[in-house]
Design an enzyme around this catalytic site. Structure first.
Site, PDB file in Angstrom:
ATOM      1  N   THR A  15      -8.298  -2.274   1.398  1.00 10.99           N
ATOM      2  CA  THR A  15      -7.721  -3.178   0.399  1.00 10.99           C
ATOM      3  C   THR A  15      -8.263  -4.607   0.516  1.00 10.99           C
ATOM      4  O   THR A  15      -8.817  -5.129  -0.458  1.00 10.99           O
ATOM      5  CB  THR A  15      -6.175  -3.163   0.481  1.00 10.99           C
ATOM      6  OG1 THR A  15      -5.737  -1.823   0.351  1.00 10.99           O
ATOM      7  CG2 THR A  15      -5.550  -4.013  -0.606  1.00 10.99           C
ATOM      8  N   SER A  45      -7.197   3.726  -1.587  1.00 12.54           N
ATOM      9  CA  SER A  45      -7.032   2.265  -1.593  1.00 12.54           C
ATOM     10  C   SER A  45      -8.319   1.546  -1.981  1.00 12.54           C
ATOM     11  O   SER A  45      -8.280   0.482  -2.597  1.00 12.54           O
ATOM     12  CB  SER A  45      -6.613   1.771  -0.207  1.00 12.54           C
ATOM     13  OG  SER A  45      -5.395   2.354   0.165  1.00 12.54           O
ATOM     14  N   ASP A  95       0.849  -1.199   0.000  1.00  8.61           N
ATOM     15  CA  ASP A  95       0.000   0.000   0.000  1.00  8.61           C
ATOM     16  C   ASP A  95       0.887   1.254   0.000  1.00  8.61           C
ATOM     17  O   ASP A  95       1.773   1.392   0.846  1.00  8.61           O
ATOM     18  CB  ASP A  95      -0.918  -0.021   1.230  1.00  8.61           C
ATOM     19  CG  ASP A  95      -2.113   0.900   1.077  1.00  8.61           C
ATOM     20  OD1 ASP A  95      -1.923   2.067   0.683  1.00  8.61           O
ATOM     21  OD2 ASP A  95      -3.237   0.449   1.350  1.00  8.61           O
TER      22      ASP A  95
END
Ligand SMILES: [Zn+2]
Length: 365
Positions: A131, A78, A38
């Protein structure tokens, strides 16, 4: 006339044989591991390699660049990125598994389980964070983590490792759910083994364990306080549990906190998170050397911090890191691929195209 006809036949045969040879030369993977760093842009990967905490990045043989914009902004979050991987569809920032009109989309875990594959999710944040969430849940806003936990508990997922215990337990059981439901008890009744710490996770009988949910912290992991929470160890256990399935598996592994350290512009802590991520890559790459049918992909949802690596004081061997934002940037992110089918992941592409390529490998098997 007859000569011409023969020539045509010969040309067609040559083309068909050519296609056949080409198709044979790319091996289709049985199983896929998708690693997400990330906030991990090209500078983050470069910093990890140059500071000797990223050697496994150098083991990838194929790859490209991914443009990360969402449907609502050139700078994604995200949630929109994860939805693009999970569904092949671009959506708005903060959306989890839904399109621009907030309609539920078909998710990657559903595609995989339809084909009999096992599926798993690992994250160093709460497992209900954006995510991992987009692989198993559809909600219009990422912050609806109690709803995400509920959908996750009712999904086809086989393995969950992460933080976020509070989203799965009611208040009477020291959680924060207001609907009174104990999702972990509900999952136990559906054959899940429930695990609360790293020691118990590592000692699971991998031959006998079919479904597992390991919630190893109340919220996100704090690796400094608990150094045993190693992404590499979690990845190893997950692969050994999931790989028993003859039809293969899909596993997503997220180094969630690379992004958080980059939001804080904390270079040293970011490298610490990248090191943890790099070790997990090593476990998967080592495994792929023995199991030839495994595809490993590494990418990011976006770059965080606008990190630039300038000339350091010691001109021969260090960077002077400069951050340009505490938010996300629009720089394209790396895509790295190794193992079976990795040739299919070269070039420059939009993030939803990456999702469609992964989904097509699952659908067309
Ligand atoms: Zn972020």
């Amino acid at each position: 006339m007859q000569f011409k006809f023969k020539l045509y036949i010969q040309i067609i045969l040559t083309i068909l044989v050519g296609i056949e040879v080409h198709a044979k030369s790319i091996e289709k993977p049985k199983s896929i591991i998708l690693f997400i760093g990330d906030g991990m842009g090209v500078s983050q990967v470069t910093a990890a390699i140059m500071n000797n905490v990223g050697s496994n990045f150098m083991r990838f043989t194929n790859g490209g660049l991914v443009l990360t914009s969402s449907s609502s902004s050139w700078i994604t979050d995200s949630a929109a990125s994860a939805t693009a991987w999970s569904t092949g569809v671009k959506t708005y920032n903060k959306a989890i598994g839904v399109d621009d009109d907030k309609n539920d989309l078909k998710l990657l875990v559903d595609y995989a389980s339809e084909k009999g594959m096992s599926t798993g999710l690992i994250a160093t944040s709460s497992i209900t964070h954006a995510t991992p969430a987009a692989f198993v849940a559809s909600v219009d806003l990422r912050k609806k983590e109690f709803e995400i936990a509920l959908q996750m508990s009712e999904s086809e997922i086989d393995l969950i490792i992460g933080g976020g215990l509070k989203f799965f337990l009611p208040k009477v059981d020291k959680g924060e759910r207001r609907d009174g439901r104990n999702l972990l008890n509900e999952m136990k009744s559906k054959n899940f083994t429930v695990v609360y710490d790293m020691e118990d996770l590592m000692s699971l009988d991998r031959e006998k364990t079919e479904k597992v949910i390991a919630l190893l912290s109340y919220k996100a992991f704090n690796k400094r306080e608990n150094p045993s929470l190693k992404l590499a160890d979690m990845t190893k256990v997950a692969i050994e549990i999931l790989d028993k399935n003859e039809k293969g598996f899909f596993l997503m592994v997220e180094g969630s906190q690379i992004d958080w350290e980059a939001h804080d512009n904390d270079y040293k802590e970011m490298l610490f998170q990248l090191e943890d991520f790099n070790e997990a890559l090593g476990v998967a790459l080592d495994y792929a050397e023995t199991k030839k049918e495994l595809l490993i992909l590494v990418t990011a949802d976006h770059e965080t911090g606008g990190l630039t690596l300038l000339q350091g004081r010691d001109k021969s061997r260090e960077f002077n890191e400069k951050w340009s934002t505490h938010g996300h940037s629009g720089s394209s992110v790396p895509l790295l691929a190794a193992g079976a089918g990795s040739e299919l992941f070269g070039g420059v592409m939009e993030i939803d195209e990456l999702g469609r390529r992964i989904i097509s490998l699952i659908k067309n098997r």
